[in-house]
Design an enzyme around this catalytic site. Sequence first.
Site, mmCIF file in Angstrom:
data_model
loop_
_atom_site.group_PDB
_atom_site.id
_atom_site.type_symbol
_atom_site.label_atom_id
_atom_site.label_comp_id
_atom_site.label_asym_id
_atom_site.label_seq_id
_atom_site.Cartn_x
_atom_site.Cartn_y
_atom_site.Cartn_z
ATOM 1 N N SER A 211 -22.705 46.081 47.411
ATOM 2 C CA SER A 211 -23.059 44.878 47.818
ATOM 3 C C SER A 211 -22.351 43.931 48.798
ATOM 4 O O SER A 211 -20.851 44.322 48.448
ATOM 5 C CB SER A 211 -23.986 43.805 46.934
ATOM 6 O OG SER A 211 -24.596 44.267 46.040
HETATM 7 N N1 SAH Z 1 -23.707 46.537 41.538
HETATM 8 C C1 SAH Z 1 -23.404 47.567 42.337
HETATM 9 C C2 SAH Z 1 -24.229 47.830 43.476
HETATM 10 C C3 SAH Z 1 -25.621 48.455 42.847
HETATM 11 S S1 SAH Z 1 -26.658 49.257 43.988
HETATM 12 C C4 SAH Z 1 -22.025 47.443 42.857
HETATM 13 O O1 SAH Z 1 -21.206 46.366 42.626
HETATM 14 O O2 SAH Z 1 -21.644 48.689 43.449
HETATM 15 C C5 SAH Z 1 -28.032 49.405 42.569
HETATM 16 C C6 SAH Z 1 -27.771 50.363 41.775
HETATM 17 O O3 SAH Z 1 -28.939 50.319 40.905
HETATM 18 C C7 SAH Z 1 -27.857 51.984 41.968
HETATM 19 O O4 SAH Z 1 -26.567 52.572 41.470
HETATM 20 C C8 SAH Z 1 -28.984 52.499 41.477
HETATM 21 O O5 SAH Z 1 -28.612 54.036 40.801
HETATM 22 C C9 SAH Z 1 -28.932 51.457 40.311
HETATM 23 N N2 SAH Z 1 -30.445 51.566 39.625
HETATM 24 C C10 SAH Z 1 -31.611 51.620 40.107
HETATM 25 N N3 SAH Z 1 -32.631 51.380 39.268
HETATM 26 C C11 SAH Z 1 -32.211 51.436 38.013
HETATM 27 C C12 SAH Z 1 -32.387 51.299 36.593
HETATM 28 N N4 SAH Z 1 -33.729 51.112 36.477
HETATM 29 N N5 SAH Z 1 -31.523 51.159 35.795
HETATM 30 C C13 SAH Z 1 -30.262 51.241 35.874
HETATM 31 N N6 SAH Z 1 -29.762 51.358 37.179
HETATM 32 C C14 SAH Z 1 -30.568 51.557 38.064
#
Ligand code: SAH
Length: 232
Positions: A80
């Site tokens: 993000s």
């Molecule tokens: N917080 C992260 C950005 C996350 S992007 C950072 O600082 O880099 C969103 C993430 O959520 C992705 O890696 C995706 O694989 C994950 N995601 C999506 N659905 C999910 C779920 N049901 N459970 C766990 N992770 C999930």
Amino acid sequence: MSTPPPTLNVDEPALLRDHATHGPLAEQMVQRQLRARQIEDPRVLAAMCTVPRHLFLDPDRRPDAYADRALPTRAGQTISQPYMVAAMTEQLRLTSTDRVLEIGTGSGYQSAVLALLSQNVISIERRTELAAGARHVLDTLGFTNVTIHTGDGTLGWPDAAPFDAILVTAGAPEPPAALIDQLADRGRMVIPIGNRDTQSLLTLTRRGDHLDRRFTTDCRFVPLVGQQGWPE
Ligand code: SAH
């Protein structure tokens, strides 16, 4: 009168102390992208200054690490924008004794920011390779208060509930009931709510059986895919 510098609640791991390489870039990011947009919590600003964001990216992306935008990471996911990380973290109003649940570990950058401001963080990521990558960087930096699990985060982590704060870093159609159930009294949850492409950031605060709801910024997150999120 000068105010004392904000203190962080963990001993700074060795690599974080080596501020020379990223320090000026991180400080500029905090001034121009966060303070300029009314992020004010000194603990949040200090944490964002401390965490070496570039180390959470693949080497070819590192030159842009402190830029004012989200960046692609592995497996078509994103890290993000710094402002969004700061805004979500500020809305969680963390204290050093809080126990935090994060859904969507991704690169692990947001987990590191949360870990500097709370007692411990449990973070769930559905993609094994991302969980492993984040674990590696957090270990290298000396974080000992982050536990990463692989699985469907829409179900939360009941064994360690309730949580003082829950942060969902993927966009959901609505707040998963399992996560609401795992929120402590006075606990805060921040979650992007909307369609698969665009969302608004929702902050929920539990007061007994009542939930206060407040929408703040518009945002764009990758979809939260799971039993209580979007279908695959
Ligand atoms: N917080 C992260 C950005 C996350 S992007 C950072 O600082 O880099 C969103 C993430 O959520 C992705 O890696 C995706 O694989 C994950 N995601 C999506 N659905 C999910 C779920 N049901 N459970 C766990 N992770 C999930």
